[in-house]
Design an enzyme around this catalytic site. Sequence first.
Site: not given
Lengths: 235, 235
Positions: B90, B122-123, B159, B194
């Site tokens: 997020g 991700s985050a 990413h 990814e």
Amino acid sequence: MKHFILASTSTLYGENYLAYLQPAMTTLYQGVTEVIFVPFARPGGISHDDYTARAAAAFAAIGINVRGLHTFADPVAAIQAAQGFFTGGGNTFLLVKQLHEQGLMSVLKAAVESGKPYMGCSAGSNIGGISMQTTNDMPIVYPPSFDTMGLVPFNLNPHYLDPIPGVQHMGETRETRIGEFHTQHSTPVVGLREGSWIYAKGDTLTLAGTLSARIFEAGKIPYELEAGSSLATLR
Amino acid sequence: MKHFILASTSTLYGENYLAYLQPAMTTLYQGVTEVIFVPFARPGGISHDDYTARAAAAFAAIGINVRGLHTFADPVAAIQAAQGFFTGGGNTFLLVKQLHEQGLMSVLKAAVESGKPYMGCSAGSNIGGISMQTTNDMPIVYPPSFDTMGLVPFNLNPHYLDPIPGVQHMGETRETRIGEFHTQHSTPVVGLREGSWIYAKGDTLTLAGTLSARIFEAGKIPYELEAGSSLATLR
């Protein structure tokens, strides 16, 4: 009378630095013989001196001298004595950190609000908004605040990119990111495509260039605003 | 023995949430019956409850119960008592602000370093690095610090996107942005595509998945690291 340009980008693909803005700059800086250049955003890590030389070359084409803000012993006094300003693009975090730490954000804001012509490109446009919180840049340094000049009562997202149909990359789209901003803030955001700029003169505030802009208001579906339209009621 | 996964993305194009990671998760969480989910990054502004439900559905497939960190009256005690953790993706600024303001960053770091299994996407992977300063996210809130857990002695760029040949957009490429980071810091950066993840078990640190990663070290030309390679000497 306020008079400024907030441009999405300094450079269009295949063109020279500031070339597409030259007619608008000629109008903005009419009667001005020298501007102060704010080089703090340092695109690609370029030095303040080299960046100032790049700006000076572009301004020479319209007969205006350029001095880098970093060269003044007293930058507050320099801003107060200046005829006009140009802030180049690069990393918005670097730019905002320098302006706040040197106590220059409010001084520059006051000078522009007093009527001295200002142009910003990319990061230099981000600081014309309420906050830098819709920048695309990496947080490579930690500024003391994300607040910016608020020359306009909204935020900007320069280099605005539309979602690309069929793309298989799972990173957030620009639209998703701005939607996340609106979970925290009600400030409208203007997604400014490359080739567009906001032109302010007195009470008029216009979307200039040939492209529409994407407008994001909290709680509304994003919409297009046609080139030439007024932005004066967006707040 | 440290045991964690830092993944570029939660979801591959056209696949279900966490599907491609399921075999790796089965190994990571062996013997674990319940994990605490850190929902603070709120992708797209989803609520903590809804985000926790999404994680719980994916973990149910491997027989693990999920509880949201936001549901505990004493989150510090909850982390200290937990069997393992998962932090979803997020907005990294939201995530880091919450963790610092609630005094949880150092508590979570200590728990993972004591050997409790951790997975981030991700985050949630960004916070496994030294700092969040190579995130792609918008600074929609102002965290008290950009420092993160430092489970690995480098930073991550999840990413990761290669420059696209012939693209006419003038915004900075990911490589340019990371180069700007290196004008300010010497911390190496792993550009994690990814489908890739970093897998740590004890003293081993491996690039997992089928893709190479792009490694950025200050003052060096970026280079590719093949899938399956060790990252143990990168610092």
